[in-house]
Motif scaffolding. Sequence first.
Motif, mmCIF file in Angstrom:
data_model
loop_
_atom_site.group_PDB
_atom_site.id
_atom_site.type_symbol
_atom_site.label_atom_id
_atom_site.label_comp_id
_atom_site.label_asym_id
_atom_site.label_seq_id
_atom_site.Cartn_x
_atom_site.Cartn_y
_atom_site.Cartn_z
ATOM 1 N N ASP A 249 0.834 -1.201 0.000
ATOM 2 C CA ASP A 249 0.000 0.000 0.000
ATOM 3 C C ASP A 249 0.870 1.253 0.000
ATOM 4 O O ASP A 249 0.602 2.213 -0.731
ATOM 5 C CB ASP A 249 -0.920 -0.016 1.226
ATOM 6 C CG ASP A 249 -1.704 1.267 1.377
ATOM 7 O OD1 ASP A 249 -2.546 1.552 0.502
ATOM 8 O OD2 ASP A 249 -1.462 2.008 2.356
ATOM 9 N N ARG B 39 0.893 4.268 -2.889
ATOM 10 C CA ARG B 39 0.672 5.671 -2.541
ATOM 11 C C ARG B 39 1.851 6.546 -2.967
ATOM 12 O O ARG B 39 1.664 7.697 -3.370
ATOM 13 C CB ARG B 39 0.393 5.805 -1.044
ATOM 14 C CG ARG B 39 -0.990 5.246 -0.662
ATOM 15 C CD ARG B 39 -1.224 5.192 0.838
ATOM 16 N NE ARG B 39 -2.508 4.566 1.134
ATOM 17 C CZ ARG B 39 -3.580 5.216 1.581
ATOM 18 N NH1 ARG B 39 -3.521 6.521 1.801
ATOM 19 N NH2 ARG B 39 -4.703 4.579 1.822
ATOM 20 N N ILE C 206 -6.841 -8.064 -4.476
ATOM 21 C CA ILE C 206 -7.047 -6.892 -3.628
ATOM 22 C C ILE C 206 -8.547 -6.644 -3.467
ATOM 23 O O ILE C 206 -9.295 -6.607 -4.454
ATOM 24 C CB ILE C 206 -6.374 -5.649 -4.235
ATOM 25 C CG1 ILE C 206 -4.913 -5.954 -4.601
ATOM 26 C CG2 ILE C 206 -6.470 -4.463 -3.283
ATOM 27 C CD1 ILE C 206 -4.040 -6.403 -3.446
ATOM 28 N N GLU D 280 -12.591 -2.718 -1.048
ATOM 29 C CA GLU D 280 -12.447 -1.645 -0.056
ATOM 30 C C GLU D 280 -11.097 -0.940 -0.179
ATOM 31 O O GLU D 280 -10.975 0.266 0.048
ATOM 32 C CB GLU D 280 -12.622 -2.207 1.359
ATOM 33 C CG GLU D 280 -14.013 -2.704 1.691
ATOM 34 C CD GLU D 280 -14.335 -4.062 1.068
ATOM 35 O OE1 GLU D 280 -15.534 -4.419 1.014
ATOM 36 O OE2 GLU D 280 -13.391 -4.767 0.631
ATOM 37 N N GLN D 281 -10.068 -1.703 -0.539
ATOM 38 C CA GLN D 281 -8.743 -1.100 -0.709
ATOM 39 C C GLN D 281 -8.722 -0.185 -1.936
ATOM 40 O O GLN D 281 -8.104 0.885 -1.918
ATOM 41 C CB GLN D 281 -7.686 -2.189 -0.855
ATOM 42 C CG GLN D 281 -6.264 -1.660 -1.051
ATOM 43 C CD GLN D 281 -5.771 -0.835 0.116
ATOM 44 O OE1 GLN D 281 -5.529 -1.349 1.201
ATOM 45 N NE2 GLN D 281 -5.638 0.477 -0.101
ATOM 46 N N ALA E 116 -10.201 3.006 -0.941
ATOM 47 C CA ALA E 116 -9.263 3.810 -0.144
ATOM 48 C C ALA E 116 -8.249 4.509 -1.054
ATOM 49 O O ALA E 116 -7.901 5.676 -0.830
ATOM 50 C CB ALA E 116 -8.552 2.920 0.876
ATOM 51 N N TRP E 117 -7.770 3.802 -2.083
ATOM 52 C CA TRP E 117 -6.830 4.422 -3.022
ATOM 53 C C TRP E 117 -7.490 5.546 -3.802
ATOM 54 O O TRP E 117 -6.866 6.571 -4.073
ATOM 55 C CB TRP E 117 -6.257 3.375 -3.967
ATOM 56 C CG TRP E 117 -5.215 2.502 -3.333
ATOM 57 C CD1 TRP E 117 -4.321 2.848 -2.355
ATOM 58 C CD2 TRP E 117 -4.950 1.126 -3.632
ATOM 59 N NE1 TRP E 117 -3.508 1.785 -2.031
ATOM 60 C CE2 TRP E 117 -3.881 0.719 -2.804
ATOM 61 C CE3 TRP E 117 -5.508 0.207 -4.516
ATOM 62 C CZ2 TRP E 117 -3.356 -0.576 -2.845
ATOM 63 C CZ3 TRP E 117 -4.994 -1.082 -4.556
ATOM 64 C CH2 TRP E 117 -3.931 -1.468 -3.729
#
Length: 289
Positions: A208, A212, A245, A248-249, A252-253
């Motif tokens: 993660d 980012r 993945i 939900e991830q 978030a991204w």
Amino acid sequence: MTVKPEWLRVKAPQWQRVGKVKDILRDLALNTVCEEASCPNIGECFNAGTATFLIMGPACTRACPYCDIDFEKKPQPLDPTEPQRLAEAVRRLRLNHVVITSVNRDDLSDGGASQFVGCIQAIREVSPQTTIEVLIPDLCANWDALATILQAQPEVLNHNTETVPRLYRRVRPQGDYDRSLELLRRSRTLAASVYTKSGLMVGLGETDTEIRQVMQDLRAVNCDILTLGQYLQPSQKHLKIDSFIAPEQFDAWREYGESLGFLQVVSSPLTRSSYHAEQVRELMQRYPR
């Protein structure tokens, strides 16, 4: 091959509409990345009458282990009729937005820039209202070739970073992370009115934090649009999936990307570079240049 989770299952397409698009593509002897790269969204996009055209192919001069496009060290010469045939497909399909991508043509001195320009010009002649997105290779850092493409004024210049720097040697051995960033940086400098775009595959072993950081790097070169999607292994001979993945991830991204200032972040397991690309027309109205 690993069993896909529920969220990666797609609806069966309406084959009548898909068949119509395929008939036009076959009639005009055109390739699409939808078919050549085994895209999971082919049913949805063909149902909507959209396609991402693959020019200068179908064989590529690079052999990236994640990609389902065939490798050929010495591909065929460019077809001078391809731009006109592509433009005719745009006309027949009545496309409001078209995406043109290509295989890597490292055998050509300009990486195929002149063919991109020919396609853009041909579309402008028959369908001037159609907005155009080009998804280009890195051109082996031939910045004159990049300038040539941008002078044809596509609305969107897309170049995928694909993965995080640590995984380049394994995932994209003939690519270069810094070169890809430089291409996007130069694109904004050379043509400030063009929207720039990039995409990432996930599920190859990245963290993660690394994702980012790439998002930050892309914003540092003023990249406008970002896509993130799950890597899917095309066959047993291709690079294996490290992990699936969760949706939900991806959410978030998307939120993180929006906080960084991307004009649009399309982030979901089934997202691909040109998935819902037609939404760029709405983006252009919201953020005119």
